[in-house]
Design an enzyme around this catalytic site. Sequence first.
Site, PDB file in Angstrom:
ATOM      1  N   HIS A   1       0.816  -1.226   0.000  1.00  0.00           N
ATOM      2  CA  HIS A   1       0.000   0.000   0.000  1.00  0.00           C
ATOM      3  C   HIS A   1       0.843   1.266   0.000  1.00  0.00           C
ATOM      4  CE1 HIS A   1      -3.197  -2.756   1.981  1.00  0.00           C
ATOM      5  NE2 HIS A   1      -3.310  -2.767   0.666  1.00  0.00           N
TER       6      HIS A   1
ATOM      7  N   CYS B   1       2.810  21.224  -5.925  1.00  0.00           N
ATOM      8  CA  CYS B   1       4.044  20.685  -6.498  1.00  0.00           C
ATOM      9  C   CYS B   1       4.926  21.827  -6.975  1.00  0.00           C
ATOM     10  CB  CYS B   1       3.709  19.747  -7.664  1.00  0.00           C
ATOM     11  SG  CYS B   1       5.156  19.169  -8.589  1.00  0.00           S
TER      12      CYS B   1
ATOM     13  N   ASN C   1      -2.061 -13.706  14.814  1.00  0.00           N
ATOM     14  CA  ASN C   1      -2.817 -12.464  14.953  1.00  0.00           C
ATOM     15  C   ASN C   1      -3.700 -12.531  16.184  1.00  0.00           C
ATOM     16  OD1 ASN C   1      -3.726  -9.850  13.604  1.00  0.00           O
ATOM     17  ND2 ASN C   1      -5.699 -10.880  13.890  1.00  0.00           N
TER      18      ASN C   1
END
Length: 315
Positions: free
Chosen positions: A162, A221, A287
């Site tokens: 991600h 930017c 987990n």
Amino acid sequence: MFPARRLPGGCRAIRPHHLRHRSVPSASPNLAFVPACLPPHPAEVEEMQRFISNSKKLFVMTGAGISTESGIPDYRSEGVGLYARSDRRPIQHTEFVRSASARQRYWARNFVGWPQFSSHQPNTAHLVLRHWEKLGKLHWLVTQNVDALHTKAGSQRMTELHGCTHRVFCLTCGDQTSRSELQEHFEALNPGWKAEALGVAPDGDVFLTDEQVRNFQVPACRKCGGILKPDVTFFGDTVSREKVDFVHQRLAESDSMLVAGSSMQVYSGYRFALAAREKQLPIAVLNIGPTRLDHFASLKLNSRCGELLPLIVAH
């Protein structure tokens, strides 16, 4: 593939004699955002030891649960995750792209949270996985986290599924810069702006009111004036096909899969567990709490990553 083993956790663990030596440095855990759980039972440690010993090319997928011991909260943990502590939800991709006010709110909160978030350090679990990589035990690591802790730990055979909050890029020209450099731009644009966080959230976010963020200035930017976005996959966005294909290739080269610190609720990561099942690879899950893999995992253990993984001897 051996049958799934879910052992009772009613007894305090006594560390087996042959597992008492720690082969990696230990880091003191921060348990503020870690759900309560019992120490691993000796039989559970033996089960994981057997699984890792039988693995020659281990594919590892980590989630937010591996970083909670570094003091970073997750979203879903019972009692301590963001969803349990607040009704706030992470920003959606379309909201960030379409709304200037949403970007202002996001960057103001991120600006306040960045000094603390960027200072978090790898915990023992990150160091163990780095050690397994050096030994040749870990073939590839895929993390769903965006906190750069695996990178800080020294992992190299790794994909950040991600992305990573430590990088920022322009949505128009693609120019990339470091998040720490952007922090300096924020400070220059907002010399008198101050805000006290009302709470901490995952991914470098904090809680601020609309009034607090109203006058916060967001830079564009420097090359083209476009919108700056953290190099992460926001909720509602998708992981690139090139990255997904690359990870599938690494999985195809592996002989087993370990999921550490993830409930695998997000499909972008869950798809690889489905692929591993289709290939009939043994799958171990470490987990605290239930996961989407529990009904087909070869092994499911309900323990802290930083407590159990250091007990495993990798050769």
